[in-house]
Design a protein around this motif. Structure first.
Motif, mmCIF file in Angstrom:
data_model
loop_
_atom_site.group_PDB
_atom_site.id
_atom_site.type_symbol
_atom_site.label_atom_id
_atom_site.label_comp_id
_atom_site.label_asym_id
_atom_site.label_seq_id
_atom_site.Cartn_x
_atom_site.Cartn_y
_atom_site.Cartn_z
ATOM 1 N N GLY A 1 -1.861 2.033 9.072
ATOM 2 C CA GLY A 1 -1.196 2.905 8.112
ATOM 3 C C GLY A 1 -1.185 2.305 6.720
ATOM 4 O O GLY A 1 -1.393 3.005 5.718
ATOM 5 N N ARG A 2 -0.938 0.986 6.630
ATOM 6 C CA ARG A 2 -0.935 0.317 5.328
ATOM 7 C C ARG A 2 -2.323 0.321 4.699
ATOM 8 O O ARG A 2 -2.473 0.512 3.490
ATOM 9 N N LEU A 3 -3.354 0.093 5.530
ATOM 10 C CA LEU A 3 -4.724 0.094 5.012
ATOM 11 C C LEU A 3 -5.120 1.481 4.513
ATOM 12 O O LEU A 3 -5.769 1.615 3.469
ATOM 13 N N ALA A 4 -4.735 2.510 5.260
ATOM 14 C CA ALA A 4 -5.063 3.872 4.843
ATOM 15 C C ALA A 4 -4.425 4.190 3.503
ATOM 16 O O ALA A 4 -5.049 4.819 2.635
ATOM 17 N N ARG A 5 -3.209 3.729 3.303
ATOM 18 C CA ARG A 5 -2.537 3.980 2.026
ATOM 19 C C ARG A 5 -3.165 3.146 0.916
ATOM 20 O O ARG A 5 -3.407 3.643 -0.179
ATOM 21 N N ALA A 6 -3.429 1.867 1.183
ATOM 22 C CA ALA A 6 -3.995 0.990 0.165
ATOM 23 C C ALA A 6 -5.363 1.485 -0.291
ATOM 24 O O ALA A 6 -5.708 1.386 -1.478
ATOM 25 N N LEU A 7 -6.149 2.018 0.642
ATOM 26 C CA LEU A 7 -7.497 2.475 0.339
ATOM 27 C C LEU A 7 -7.545 3.948 -0.053
ATOM 28 O O LEU A 7 -8.626 4.517 -0.197
ATOM 29 N N ARG A 8 -6.366 4.556 -0.229
ATOM 30 C CA ARG A 8 -6.247 5.926 -0.713
ATOM 31 C C ARG A 8 -7.078 6.895 0.131
ATOM 32 O O ARG A 8 -7.835 7.720 -0.374
ATOM 33 N N MET A 9 -6.925 6.794 1.456
ATOM 34 C CA MET A 9 -7.709 7.625 2.367
ATOM 35 C C MET A 9 -7.131 9.024 2.471
ATOM 36 O O MET A 9 -5.916 9.220 2.437
ATOM 37 N N ASP B 1 3.638 7.917 10.367
ATOM 38 C CA ASP B 1 3.306 6.540 10.015
ATOM 39 C C ASP B 1 3.416 6.306 8.508
ATOM 40 O O ASP B 1 2.837 5.381 7.963
ATOM 41 N N ASN B 2 4.171 7.177 7.841
ATOM 42 C CA ASN B 2 4.427 7.012 6.410
ATOM 43 C C ASN B 2 3.148 7.030 5.573
ATOM 44 O O ASN B 2 3.053 6.339 4.566
ATOM 45 N N HIS B 3 2.192 7.816 5.988
ATOM 46 C CA HIS B 3 0.971 7.974 5.198
ATOM 47 C C HIS B 3 1.272 8.877 4.019
ATOM 48 O O HIS B 3 1.795 9.980 4.173
ATOM 49 N N VAL B 4 0.957 8.415 2.822
ATOM 50 C CA VAL B 4 1.314 9.156 1.613
ATOM 51 C C VAL B 4 0.258 10.206 1.309
ATOM 52 O O VAL B 4 -0.944 9.959 1.411
ATOM 53 N N ASP B 5 0.709 11.386 0.935
ATOM 54 C CA ASP B 5 -0.188 12.434 0.489
ATOM 55 C C ASP B 5 -1.109 11.865 -0.590
ATOM 56 O O ASP B 5 -0.642 11.341 -1.601
ATOM 57 N N PRO B 6 -2.443 11.922 -0.403
ATOM 58 C CA PRO B 6 -3.358 11.287 -1.366
ATOM 59 C C PRO B 6 -3.205 11.790 -2.790
ATOM 60 O O PRO B 6 -3.300 11.015 -3.746
ATOM 61 N N GLY B 7 -2.963 13.093 -2.960
ATOM 62 C CA GLY B 7 -2.786 13.622 -4.311
ATOM 63 C C GLY B 7 -1.559 13.053 -4.993
ATOM 64 O O GLY B 7 -1.600 12.661 -6.168
ATOM 65 N N SER C 1 8.748 10.668 -1.114
ATOM 66 C CA SER C 1 9.512 10.673 0.125
ATOM 67 C C SER C 1 9.012 11.797 1.025
ATOM 68 O O SER C 1 8.419 12.774 0.554
ATOM 69 N N ASP C 2 9.261 11.646 2.330
ATOM 70 C CA ASP C 2 8.926 12.740 3.235
ATOM 71 C C ASP C 2 10.053 13.761 3.208
ATOM 72 O O ASP C 2 11.036 13.622 2.474
ATOM 73 N N ASP C 3 9.932 14.816 4.006
ATOM 74 C CA ASP C 3 10.912 15.894 3.918
ATOM 75 C C ASP C 3 12.199 15.601 4.674
ATOM 76 O O ASP C 3 13.069 16.468 4.765
ATOM 77 N N LEU C 4 12.342 14.372 5.184
ATOM 78 C CA LEU C 4 13.615 13.945 5.758
ATOM 79 C C LEU C 4 14.308 12.908 4.886
ATOM 80 O O LEU C 4 15.323 12.343 5.280
ATOM 81 N N GLY C 5 13.751 12.644 3.713
ATOM 82 C CA GLY C 5 14.378 11.701 2.797
ATOM 83 C C GLY C 5 13.955 10.266 2.967
ATOM 84 O O GLY C 5 14.530 9.378 2.332
ATOM 85 N N THR C 6 12.940 10.002 3.782
ATOM 86 C CA THR C 6 12.430 8.644 3.937
ATOM 87 C C THR C 6 11.476 8.329 2.796
ATOM 88 O O THR C 6 10.494 9.047 2.581
ATOM 89 N N ILE C 7 11.760 7.278 2.056
ATOM 90 C CA ILE C 7 10.923 6.896 0.914
ATOM 91 C C ILE C 7 9.722 6.117 1.437
ATOM 92 O O ILE C 7 9.873 5.067 2.063
#
Length: 292
Positions: free
Chosen positions: A80-88, A111-117, A134-140
């Motif tokens: 999950g961290r790699l996907a976010r770091a590499l802007r997948m 897995d807290n994957h951030v929306d790429p946009g 944050s996601d729609d439950l308030g998790t940053i």
């Protein structure tokens, strides 16, 4: 489709394929794509391995071994961290999990994957505007450095400590940032936003567990939950008393991704106040005891 891809990869060395995929994504990025300064001479286009390791919060040696196809299979958390770091994108993230021999998580939020946009916007704002996702439950799930200095560190904390609703109702230190006359309004907004998020995810075990913990842990939350108020996050004016730079009047604008439900919150200075100068002072100092 997922089974077909797994079958095709069955006779390949997954570690070699995984390493090649990581290298390809790293080569495709530029420093400005991830909020880094582009200065300095580089022997090749793309980011350096140590930069990806820093963004993913793993050691450079471990990341090098992954790219070279000789590292152990990474955990779901590391993926999950790699996907976010590499802007997948979501498709690239799913492919990453398959290459690592794991089942991709069923949704962004698990897995807290951030929306790429939203992540691209967060990177672009990193120098001047505090912002979070944050996601729609308030998790940053992501903060730029200036937002960490402003609010403290959320995104790297384990659940439920990374959830702003949980922290608001269980950690009195969070409230010290905001003037007391705003506390009731902010609390009602958090609860109404959580109810709206739960409505979109019925029978979600993680969401139900968060709700149960809040109901047990806070009488104030139970009382507000009983009002049955529901609302998506909206732009608001927040007045803060920051321990490092004093009073800040900030306009909190909210941008919601229609595909993931994730929200980006931008903390901009209220016109006619000195909040812009105070944010610049916060950025210049770079570190603050509150953010640690």
């Amino acid at each position: 489709m997922r089974r077909q891809l797994a079958a095709i990869l069955g006779n390949m060395d997954h570690r070699i394929e995984l390493g090649a995929f990581l290298r390809h994504r790293r080569d495709a990025l530029r420093p400005e794509d991830v909020g880094l300064l582009p200065g300095g001479r580089r022997r090749a286009p793309g980011l350096r391995r140590d930069e990806i390791a820093l963004l993913a919060n793993i050691s450079t040696d471990y990341y090098e071994r992954l790219e070279q196809g000789r590292g152990p299979n990474p955990s779901s958390t590391v993926l999950g961290r790699l996907a976010r770091a590499l802007r997948m994108s979501s498709d690239e993230r799913e492919h990453l999990y398959v290459l690592a021999g794991q089942s991709p998580p069923p949704s962004f939020r698990t897995d807290n994957h951030v929306d790429p946009g939203l992540m691209r916007v967060l990177d672009a704002l990193s120098a001047a505007t505090p912002a979070l996702v944050s996601d729609d439950l308030g998790t940053i799930i992501a903060q730029n450095p200036l937002n960490v200095l402003l609010l403290g560190r959320y995104a790297e904390r384990p659940p439920p400590e990374n959830n702003q609703v949980w922290r608001w109702f269980t950690d009195p230190r969070c409230r010290t940032l905001f003037l007391e006359h705003q506390h009731e309004e902010l609390g009602r907004g958090y609860v109404a936003g959580l109810r709206a998020g739960l409505a979109r995810h019925p029978h979600d075990p993680a969401a139900e567990a968060l709700l149960a913990k809040l109901q047990v842990g806070s009488a104030e939350f139970r009382n507000l939950w009983g009002r049955h108020e529901l609302a998506i996050p909206r732009s608001t004016l927040k007045v803060m008393q920051h321990p490092g730079v004093g009073r800040l009047e900030l306009r909190c604008d909210v941008v919601i991704s229609p595909s993931t439900g994730q929200a980006m919150v931008l903390f901009g200075p209220q016109p006619g106040t000195d909040a812009g100068e105070r944010l610049a002072l916060l950025r210049t100092r770079g570190t603050d005891s509150f953010a640690e």
